[in-house]
Every structure is written in structure tokens, then in C-alpha cells.
Design a protein around this motif. Structure first.
Motif, PDB file in Angstrom:
ATOM      1  N   UNK A 242       0.837  -1.195   0.000  1.00  0.00           N
ATOM      2  CA  UNK A 242       0.000   0.000   0.000  1.00  0.00           C
ATOM      3  C   UNK A 242       0.873   1.247   0.000  1.00  0.00           C
TER       4      UNK A 242
ATOM      5  N   UNK B  30      -2.187  -6.997  -0.746  1.00  0.00           N
ATOM      6  CA  UNK B  30      -1.321  -5.833  -0.524  1.00  0.00           C
ATOM      7  C   UNK B  30      -0.756  -5.836   0.892  1.00  0.00           C
TER       8      UNK B  30
ATOM      9  N   UNK C 277       0.708  -4.253   4.193  1.00  0.00           N
ATOM     10  CA  UNK C 277       0.344  -3.018   4.877  1.00  0.00           C
ATOM     11  C   UNK C 277       1.561  -2.438   5.586  1.00  0.00           C
TER      12      UNK C 277
ATOM     13  N   UNK D 298       2.989   1.250  11.975  1.00  0.00           N
ATOM     14  CA  UNK D 298       3.990   1.942  12.789  1.00  0.00           C
ATOM     15  C   UNK D 298       4.293   1.149  14.061  1.00  0.00           C
TER      16      UNK D 298
ATOM     17  N   UNK E 256       3.773  -5.527   6.800  1.00  0.00           N
ATOM     18  CA  UNK E 256       3.116  -6.726   7.331  1.00  0.00           C
ATOM     19  C   UNK E 256       2.158  -7.377   6.327  1.00  0.00           C
ATOM     20  N   UNK E 257       2.114  -8.698   6.370  1.00  0.00           N
ATOM     21  CA  UNK E 257       1.160  -9.475   5.566  1.00  0.00           C
ATOM     22  C   UNK E 257       0.616 -10.593   6.451  1.00  0.00           C
ATOM     23  N   UNK E 258      -0.687 -10.772   6.453  1.00  0.00           N
ATOM     24  CA  UNK E 258      -1.295 -11.861   7.223  1.00  0.00           C
ATOM     25  C   UNK E 258      -0.777 -13.210   6.726  1.00  0.00           C
TER      26      UNK E 258
END
Lengths: 194, 194
Positions: free
Chosen positions: B58, B78, B80, B83, B108-110
Motif C-alpha cells: 500500500x 497488498x 500493509x 507503525x 506486514x502481511x497476514x
């Protein structure tokens, strides 16, 4: 929109009575064929309105807006989220708050990309309390651009954003409106197509 | 890709010898017809590689990835930007740094959306030093997913991200490679199509 309602029922994850996760097809992983059908549906709903630009908000509105824009054959502008309060005078900005992320932000759009000549369709993935939508309305007012309508993928009908927007006389079309939901009982949609 | 190079020459804004702003058609306002041609070109370049998922980051990678995914008929995931350093154990994460925004973040990615069964095309809008790309490589390694190739809209060929990635034996296809640029002299593209 039946296809979207079915997808939400099958793959959406209800947490408590308030949180609906659609990470698996809309907000993290994206089902592009569903997205394409959603874009087509927004075109069907707004095609006669003289729209010349679609406005959305990063990040999760972008995919839907772009797919719809292909049918309208118009550009997309996506509002950005900034943590800086001092955004300079080349930008329209509006203070906003994300309940998902639990923080305030400034929504910003370059003055270059909105003008009184624009007929805008605002598209977003979710509408709940309407925080993002009201910030967009603020920015559009600053720019003098004309808001033709609002297209939402999933409206939480049990929160009051949609009601407020419709009472303002704005044409709001949501592809799926969740009337109520519950981890055990599942989801009821408003005016569900059978 | 000649169409993209022409658009960059006509509408891109060079600041100094390092900054190229493409806000007017790619990063803030989006020309969806150009985007569609870019998606088609990525499909032409990678269509025989067995890709089953497109990964991007993103926000500005999403539009390109989604348009390409329509041709490949595969989902988009996508990554993310967070922070928060403590992202929990349901996520793959990699530390990264944005030079554009001048700050560190966690990408991060699930874990639900990447697995060893996946053949991934990573698509992004820009490649310069390669910071985001190397974070993506890190996440893909954690997941066991197979990286088939990388598709970039605009590569800054005068920075070393592209060189490093090609030296790793990864198939990297950039639709436009800026060899050098200057506010006065303009832009030279590598292997420009005439």
C-alpha cells in the motif's frame, strides 16, 4: 448487490456485533473478479450523472475506485492520510479520525486535482459513522467541486453515517447494507436481494 | 514501455536530479487507461510463469497490481505499513524504511494470504534503492512462497536497487527505467523504445 452479500456471508468474519472483517476479499487480499463486478455496478448506478472524476481515500478505497473508473473512463484521485497537521497551502485538508486504527489524521488532496469544474463520485470500501465521508465533503467544499454521489461497498446500517448523508440529500448507494450482525446469528442485510 | 515513457516526459516533474513526481497520473491522480495498458504489459511479460497471486505494497502499488491482476485472473494481496513494532504472530513482518516519507515502518502481511503453494509476482510503482522490495523478499522467504518475478512501473536506474535484484537472479521487469534526469536537461530512459 447479491454477489457481494453472498461473499460477505461466506467469507466475512463477524466479531461481536460491530466488527466485520473482509480481509480475505477486499481489504488485504482482493478478489479482482468481485471487484470488477462492483465497479460495473457503480457504473450502472451513476452512469448518467456526468461524472468526470472518482475520488477515494487510501488505501482500501483505491482498488474499488480504479475498477469503477475503468467503466466510467475517468481518472481517480485518492486522498492521502497524513500525520502532519501543517500540510502547506497547496493542499486541501480536513481533520479526520480512523476508528479502525484508533488515531487522528489529516486527509489531504492536492489543489491541482480538484476544481469547481469537477463532478465527483466519491467511492469507499466502508461507511459506518461517516467520519471519512464527512472529511471528504469538507475537502470538496473547499475545492468548489460538485459532489454527484457517494458509492460505498459495505455500509454498516446500524451506525448513523448513512442516515446523516441521505438526510443531507446526497445520493448514497451502498452495494451491501448490514442491518445487524452477530457472531452467532450471522448477518442481516437491508433490502437483501433474493 | 513507450506509452509510459511519453507520459513521464510530458507530465512528470523532475526536481533536482533525484526526485521524479508522477502525482498527476500515478501516485495521487491516476490515469486508468494508462494503468490498464500497464497491467496488460505486465501480463504480456509474465503470463507464462504460472503466477497465482500478485503481491504489492500500500498505497500506490494497489492500483497497478489490481489492473494487472484482472489480466492474470488472480487475487491481489497488498502488504500493509504499520507503525507498530509488535505485530503479533499471525503476521509476517519486515522492517523497512520509506525515503519518501522519511520514516521507518513495519511491512506486514497476514499469514493467511501467503503460503509455500503460491507463485508470486510482486508489483510496485517505484524501484529506487530497493528498500520496499527487499522487505517483500524477506516476507516471502518467511512464508515459503515462491517469487516468480518483480514488475515495476518506474525504476530509477541510477540507484542500485535494480542492479542488486538482477544480480540475485530475480526476473525484474521495469516498464520505464530512468537512466538519468535533470530539471533542465530532462529525462533519459534506458533502452528507450523509439
Amino acid at each position: 448487490m447479491k454477489l457481494l452479500e453472498e461473499k460477505i456471508r461466506q467469507e466475512g468474519q463477524v466479531i461481536g456485533t460491530d466488527i466485520l472483517k473482509v480481509d480475505m476479499f477486499l481489504n488485504h487480499q482482493i478478489d479482482v473478479n468481485l471487484l470488477d463486478e462492483m465497479g460495473k455496478e457503480f457504473y450502472r448506478l451513476f452512469k448518467d450523472k456526468g461524472i468526470n472524476k472518482i475520488l477515494t481515500v487510501e488505501s482500501s478505497g483505491i482498488a474499488i475506485a480504479v475498477m469503477a473508473a475503468k467503466y466510467f473512463n475517468v481518472p481517480v484521485v485518492f486522498a492521502k492520510k497524513s500525520s502532519h497537521k501543517n500540510v502547506g497551502n497547496e493542499l486541501y485538508s480536513a481533520h479526520s479520525h480512523s476508528f479502525t486504527h484508533g488515531k487522528d489524521y489529516e486527509m489531504i488532496v492536492s489543489k491541482k486535482y480538484l476544481s469547481p469544474d469537477d463532478n465527483i463520485l466519491f467511492i469507499d470500501d466502508f461507511l459506518a459513522g461517516g467520519n471519512a465521508a464527512f472529511s471528504v465533503l469538507d475537502i470538496l467544499k473547499q475545492s468548489g467541486a460538485n459532489l454527484v454521489g457517494i458509492g460505498i461497498a459495505i455500509e454498516k446500517g446500524f451506525q448513523d453515517g448513512g442516515k446523516k448523508i441521505r438526510e443531507m440529500g446526497i445520493e448514497l448507494q451502498s452495494l451491501a447494507i448490514v442491518e445487524e450482525m452477530d457472531e452467532v446469528e450471522g448477518i442481516n442485510f437491508r433490502n437483501a436481494e433474493c
